[in-house]
Write a protein that holds these residues in place. Structure first.
Motif, short mmCIF file in Angstrom:
data_model
loop_
_atom_site.label_atom_id
_atom_site.label_comp_id
_atom_site.label_asym_id
_atom_site.label_seq_id
_atom_site.Cartn_x
_atom_site.Cartn_y
_atom_site.Cartn_z
N TYR A 212 62.13 -24.47 -9.60
CA TYR A 212 61.22 -25.46 -9.02
C TYR A 212 61.89 -26.83 -8.87
O TYR A 212 61.39 -27.69 -8.14
CB TYR A 212 59.95 -25.60 -9.86
CG TYR A 212 58.77 -26.15 -9.08
CD1 TYR A 212 58.13 -25.37 -8.12
CD2 TYR A 212 58.31 -27.44 -9.28
CE1 TYR A 212 57.06 -25.85 -7.39
CE2 TYR A 212 57.24 -27.94 -8.56
CZ TYR A 212 56.62 -27.14 -7.61
OH TYR A 212 55.57 -27.63 -6.89
N LYS A 215 62.35 -28.33 -5.45
CA LYS A 215 61.18 -28.88 -4.77
C LYS A 215 60.89 -30.31 -5.16
O LYS A 215 59.96 -30.93 -4.64
CB LYS A 215 59.95 -28.00 -5.06
CG LYS A 215 60.07 -26.56 -4.57
CD LYS A 215 58.80 -25.79 -4.83
CE LYS A 215 58.94 -24.34 -4.40
NZ LYS A 215 59.12 -24.21 -2.94
N ARG A 233 51.75 -30.47 -5.86
CA ARG A 233 53.08 -30.28 -6.44
C ARG A 233 53.18 -31.01 -7.78
O ARG A 233 53.75 -30.49 -8.74
CB ARG A 233 54.14 -30.78 -5.46
CG ARG A 233 55.54 -30.32 -5.77
CD ARG A 233 56.50 -30.61 -4.64
NE ARG A 233 56.17 -29.85 -3.43
CZ ARG A 233 56.95 -29.78 -2.37
NH1 ARG A 233 58.12 -30.41 -2.37
NH2 ARG A 233 56.60 -29.09 -1.31
#
Length: 509
Positions: A212, A215, A233
């Motif tokens: 992750y 991102k 997010r």
């Protein structure tokens, strides 16, 4: 009069230094790079994915030289691709460039306020934590202490591979590699063999967090308002961190309880010493001249770092090495013959045998040179605006080093893209190469200077130990009609785009 003479001398010196400083600021500039626009930065990143940065930087080197600055939003990362320049910065000026650039709020939340040896700024706290890891876990005597943990994990790995091979179907080996390595590092970290369900849970949350991280790049462009514009997010980041604490904290508290009870129950399933023990015992500077115990959240972050550092990069390197062993049957045959000649037809290659296996060591070294798990080091940062090769490196700017440009340098390595272990045998250009880079940098898979990977010796040991026993136990062959694909793919590390799939044939005797 003597006093006034001294005052005049000091004033003259002060004015001279001020003049030189102003002159220097006028004559020195930032490293060169492609044109950029305000706020957005270089338009390169609007047309190309960030995963292509390596090929882009190689082209930019031809135009701008071995040190390049690229503006990405509010960031001004600098990239170094020359081995002599890297040595000058990391080794000769190690203290000046031993810092880390500041991270955004998203990364800070996900990593517990960057509380890790890799992430902390250079200073007393970093030195305390690194010294603890190096002396208490990674010292040669401690590495030997964990040998029974490695023996157990080898059994786990070989049993899993044997079971899959017995089905007669091709085997995807990376899953077994990853599970085995997590078993080992979890055992070393928490001091206890855990059931497979718990190990898988730890593996899952660690992998989720690692993957992750990609991102979070958007938060570098929008450091102030990103968490408001990207609420989903941001919420997921918080959820992942809470999941990690929910898994780790019971294990840490169970270890503390066991210690409080006098460490009465030891045996095959419990180690008398673990990484968590050192974290529970240690005190760190509090910034006010005193020491304090580590907080739970900080111990979670340090345990997470320990697990990731010892699993993902090692598994990636192991898969690349075994992929070359499969493609090069002549190399596999030579490796197996050396093992039999040195240790005989034993059930397993012991750790004390590894030093006698010169070709094995050459295979591992070539794997680390040709397929470094990370193609860039973690970014460094200067503690102040600093001159390098006539350019000013801004304070706290991310300073990146291109590992592959060192490892694949045609001036150092003959046919550098060829996988050829013989280069590390006597007479080869890699004979006696110093992978720490203290004298010169010929390869820098583990970095160099003050921030060099402290687990270098442990990583090499694990690779040699598992490669030797995997070749000793099985004959490794390509799946009929399917050649091993050596194409790379960027994840947290640089992995095989098509995971290694093989036929395994147990060796007799």
């Amino acid at each position: 009069m003597e006093v006034w003479n001294l005052v005049i001398v000091f004033l003259a010196l002060y004015l001279s230094l001020a003049f030189l400083r102003r002159r220097r600021s006028r004559t020195l500039s930032y490293p060169p790079g492609p044109p950029a626009f305000p706020l957005v930065g270089n338009l390169l990143w609007l047309r190309r994915p960030f995963s292509e940065i390596e090929s882009i930087l190689r082209r930019l080197r031809l135009e701008y030289g071995p040190i390049v600055m690229i503006k990405v939003g509010f960031l001004t990362p600098v990239f170094v691709s020359d081995r002599d320049l890297a040595h000058k910065i990391l080794v000769q000026s190690g203290a000046t460039f031993a810092g880390r650039p500041p991270v955004g709020p998203a990364t800070s939340l996900l990593t517990g306020n960057q509380y890790s040896i890799n992430g902390l700024p250079y200073g007393p706290l970093w030195r305390t934590l690194r010294r603890n890891l190096s002396a208490e876990i990674l010292h040669q005597s401690r590495i030997r202490y964990f040998s029974r943990a490695r023996d157990w994990v080898l059994t786990v790995l070989l049993d899993k591979l044997r079971m899959e091979a017995d089905t007669g179907e091709p085997v995807m080996v990376v899953e077994s590699f990853l599970y085995a390595m997590f078993c080992l590092l979890v055992f070393m970290c928490f001091g206890e063999k855990l059931e497979e369900k718990t190990v898988r849970e730890i593996e899952r949350i660690q992998r989720d967090i690692l993957l992750y991280v990609d991102k979070l790049t958007i938060f570098a462009f929008l450091p102030k308002i990103g968490k408001y514009l990207l609420k989903d997010r941001w919420r997921k980041i918080g959820d992942m961190r809470r999941r990690q604490k929910d898994v780790f904290l019971p294990l840490i508290r169970a270890r503390q309880k066991w210690r409080d009870q006098g460490m009465s129950s030891c045996g095959e399933n419990i180690l008398e010493f673990s990484y968590v023990d050192t974290l529970l015992d240690m005190e760190v500077p509090d910034g006010e001249g005193k020491n304090r115990k580590l907080r739970d959240e900080e111990i979670v972050s340090l345990c997470s770092e320990f697990l990731n550092a010892g699993t993902d990069t090692t598994v990636t390197a192991l898969e690349w090495i075994m992929a070359n062993v499969v493609k090069r049957q002549d190399m596999q045959k030579k490796l197996f013959e050396e093992i039999i000649a040195v240790v005989g037809k034993v059930e397993a290659v012991e750790e004390e045998d590894l030093g006698k296996l010169a070709y094995l060591k050459a295979v591992v070294m070539e794997g680390l040179r040709r397929h470094p798990p990370g193609h860039f080091l973690l970014p460094h940062a200067a503690i102040d605006d600093t001159e390098v090769n006539g350019y000013v490196i801004p304070r706290s700017a991310p300073l990146n080093f291109m590992v592959t440009e060192m490892n694949w340098n045609g001036d150092v390595w003959e046919n550098p893209m060829e996988f050829r272990p013989e280069r590390f045998l006597p007479g080869g250009e890699g004979e006696g190469v110093d992978i720490t880079g203290s004298k010169e940098i010929k390869m820098m898979t583990f970095g160099a200077g003050r921030r060099i990977c402290p687990g270098l010796a442990l990583a090499v040991l694990h690779l040699e130990f598992f490669v030797a026993n995997l070749v000793r136990e099985f004959e490794w062959k390509e799946v009929e009609g399917e050649q091993v694909d050596m194409t790379e793919k960027v994840q947290f590390t640089v992995v095989m785009k098509t995971p290694l799939k093989v036929r395994l044939f147990p060796r007799s005797g």
